[in-house]
Design a protein around this motif. Sequence first.
Motif, PDB file in Angstrom:
ATOM      1  N   ARG A   1       0.793  -1.224   0.000  1.00  0.00           N
ATOM      2  CA  ARG A   1       0.000   0.000   0.000  1.00  0.00           C
ATOM      3  C   ARG A   1       0.831   1.282   0.000  1.00  0.00           C
ATOM      4  O   ARG A   1       0.257   2.379   0.011  1.00  0.00           O
ATOM      5  N   THR A   2       2.155   1.190   0.044  1.00  0.00           N
ATOM      6  CA  THR A   2       2.969   2.393  -0.119  1.00  0.00           C
ATOM      7  C   THR A   2       2.942   2.800  -1.591  1.00  0.00           C
ATOM      8  O   THR A   2       2.524   2.026  -2.456  1.00  0.00           O
ATOM      9  N   MET A   3       3.407   3.995  -1.907  1.00  0.00           N
ATOM     10  CA  MET A   3       3.214   4.512  -3.257  1.00  0.00           C
ATOM     11  C   MET A   3       3.921   3.684  -4.327  1.00  0.00           C
ATOM     12  O   MET A   3       3.381   3.483  -5.419  1.00  0.00           O
TER      13      MET A   3
ATOM     14  N   GLN B   1      -4.831  -3.674  -8.988  1.00  0.00           N
ATOM     15  CA  GLN B   1      -6.226  -3.592  -8.560  1.00  0.00           C
ATOM     16  C   GLN B   1      -6.577  -2.118  -8.363  1.00  0.00           C
ATOM     17  O   GLN B   1      -6.089  -1.482  -7.419  1.00  0.00           O
ATOM     18  N   SER B   2      -7.419  -1.602  -9.240  1.00  0.00           N
ATOM     19  CA  SER B   2      -7.716  -0.170  -9.239  1.00  0.00           C
ATOM     20  C   SER B   2      -8.381   0.292  -7.947  1.00  0.00           C
ATOM     21  O   SER B   2      -8.243   1.454  -7.556  1.00  0.00           O
ATOM     22  N   LYS B   3      -9.080  -0.614  -7.240  1.00  0.00           N
ATOM     23  CA  LYS B   3      -9.763  -0.202  -6.008  1.00  0.00           C
ATOM     24  C   LYS B   3      -8.783   0.273  -4.944  1.00  0.00           C
ATOM     25  O   LYS B   3      -9.143   1.043  -4.049  1.00  0.00           O
ATOM     26  N   TYR B   4      -7.545  -0.204  -5.009  1.00  0.00           N
ATOM     27  CA  TYR B   4      -6.527   0.255  -4.069  1.00  0.00           C
ATOM     28  C   TYR B   4      -5.815   1.517  -4.557  1.00  0.00           C
ATOM     29  O   TYR B   4      -5.179   2.215  -3.770  1.00  0.00           O
TER      30      TYR B   4
ATOM     31  N   LYS C   1      -3.969   8.462  -6.893  1.00  0.00           N
ATOM     32  CA  LYS C   1      -3.295   8.871  -8.124  1.00  0.00           C
ATOM     33  C   LYS C   1      -3.010  10.367  -8.098  1.00  0.00           C
ATOM     34  O   LYS C   1      -3.722  11.126  -7.456  1.00  0.00           O
ATOM     35  N   PRO C   2      -1.928  10.817  -8.756  1.00  0.00           N
ATOM     36  CA  PRO C   2      -1.071  10.041  -9.651  1.00  0.00           C
ATOM     37  C   PRO C   2      -0.075   9.154  -8.901  1.00  0.00           C
ATOM     38  O   PRO C   2       0.494   9.565  -7.884  1.00  0.00           O
TER      39      PRO C   2
ATOM     40  N   GLY D   1     -10.017 -11.793  -3.148  1.00  0.00           N
ATOM     41  CA  GLY D   1     -10.764 -11.520  -4.362  1.00  0.00           C
ATOM     42  C   GLY D   1     -11.370 -12.781  -4.953  1.00  0.00           C
ATOM     43  O   GLY D   1     -11.036 -13.903  -4.565  1.00  0.00           O
ATOM     44  N   ASP D   2     -12.290 -12.595  -5.893  1.00  0.00           N
ATOM     45  CA  ASP D   2     -12.892 -13.733  -6.590  1.00  0.00           C
ATOM     46  C   ASP D   2     -13.717 -14.612  -5.655  1.00  0.00           C
ATOM     47  O   ASP D   2     -13.780 -15.834  -5.824  1.00  0.00           O
ATOM     48  N   ASN D   3     -14.316 -14.001  -4.618  1.00  0.00           N
ATOM     49  CA  ASN D   3     -15.225 -14.708  -3.699  1.00  0.00           C
ATOM     50  C   ASN D   3     -14.563 -15.876  -2.970  1.00  0.00           C
ATOM     51  O   ASN D   3     -15.194 -16.909  -2.724  1.00  0.00           O
ATOM     52  N   VAL D   4     -13.324 -15.719  -2.601  1.00  0.00           N
ATOM     53  CA  VAL D   4     -12.580 -16.796  -1.937  1.00  0.00           C
ATOM     54  C   VAL D   4     -12.479 -16.540  -0.438  1.00  0.00           C
ATOM     55  O   VAL D   4     -12.249 -15.410   0.004  1.00  0.00           O
ATOM     56  N   VAL D   5     -12.672 -17.597   0.338  1.00  0.00           N
ATOM     57  CA  VAL D   5     -12.398 -17.593   1.772  1.00  0.00           C
ATOM     58  C   VAL D   5     -11.098 -18.359   1.979  1.00  0.00           C
ATOM     59  O   VAL D   5     -10.999 -19.531   1.617  1.00  0.00           O
TER      60      VAL D   5
END
Length: 385
Positions: free
Chosen positions: A128-130, A138-141, A146-147, A350-354
């Motif tokens: 999560r650092t730049m 993954q665009s949601k993160y 941006k930028p 992601g992809d509905n995985v547990v």
Amino acid sequence: MLINTYNRPDKVFISGKGMKLYDEADSEYLDLVSGVAVNSLGHCHPEIIKTIKKQSEKLLHISNLYHTAEQSELAEKLVGLSDHDKVFFCNSGTEAVEAALKIARKYGKLKAHGKSKILYMKDSFHGRTMGALSVTGQSKYQNEFKPLIGGTEQCEFNNLNDIIKKMSGACAIIVEPIQGEAGLIKAEVKFLKKLRELCDKWNCLLIFDEIQCGAGRSGSFFAYEKFGVIPDVVCMAKGLGGGIPIGAVLVNEKADIFVPGDHGTTFGGNAFACAVGNTVLTELVDKGILYTVDKKAELLKGKLELLKKEFDLIEEVRGIGLLQGLKLNENPGNFIKYALKNNVLLVGAGDNVVRIIPPLNVEVGEIEEIYIVLKNIFQGFKGEK
């Protein structure tokens, strides 16, 4: 009081032992998250506790201006287990990725005619650092920050043709052998082998992010061993410290390009963290826990396959080693909340995985317990719906 970066449930955990956690009311929980693959030996392993007590009375930190025996020992162990020559210690997986990106950029500038582009994979997660965020697919993160850092390009995971089209100007390719946050999606062996060939042909570095799948989680100490592909750079963290923050970047001779002043860390690789890392490696390698993972993973996967046969909610069992997952046919959020109400900790992807992530020293009898508990959770959840 805390910055709102996590949607935490209304639970406060006080203590833990092995796979079990206990809250303020002393209620017992089955922990199948393991700190998201961090607690490789479970909670409060006696050897880790012993090391913490001993090292706390000896030496915690003196800065990387000086050598410590603990750091040198851990470096020697990691190099001995790997196909690499040198180690840089840091505090986390994200920091390991940041160091790897700097290695890539310097390599491109000095050794590859000034190339600077870094290729990364769609649906990947590297931190999560730049810098790490700039190679996270993954665009949601990304969108709110941006930028981002330039000179990176996204590629389709397991799509060789897409990689080949984008190789021009690349100094490195970063890839997870198994995409953890995307839903435990494995790289194809032929894909990784081709990446190795392309990096050799185009004179760029191949970086493996093994932060979640490394340190024995896959069944070999390094996940790359399972795929038969040796990267130039390996990023690791999580399970290496067994609960104490530590990260590491391993490089081969080709990628050994840093000189004094290029990179650094205040706390990374301090004596305390490295002492615990040494204990984790002693338990995993010297005492043989690592060599039981494949067999236990096969047993766990078999139990999860039984659940799939019993419950229509489960579409697929996927994963590697003791990093297993159940792909559901709906968003798993409500299921995970229901499990917590019934004293079981699970984490999604992601992809509905547990994800099902027991400690590496899980016992055969405990795997049976995992199956029985999960079966009860699925039955209860089905009835509630």
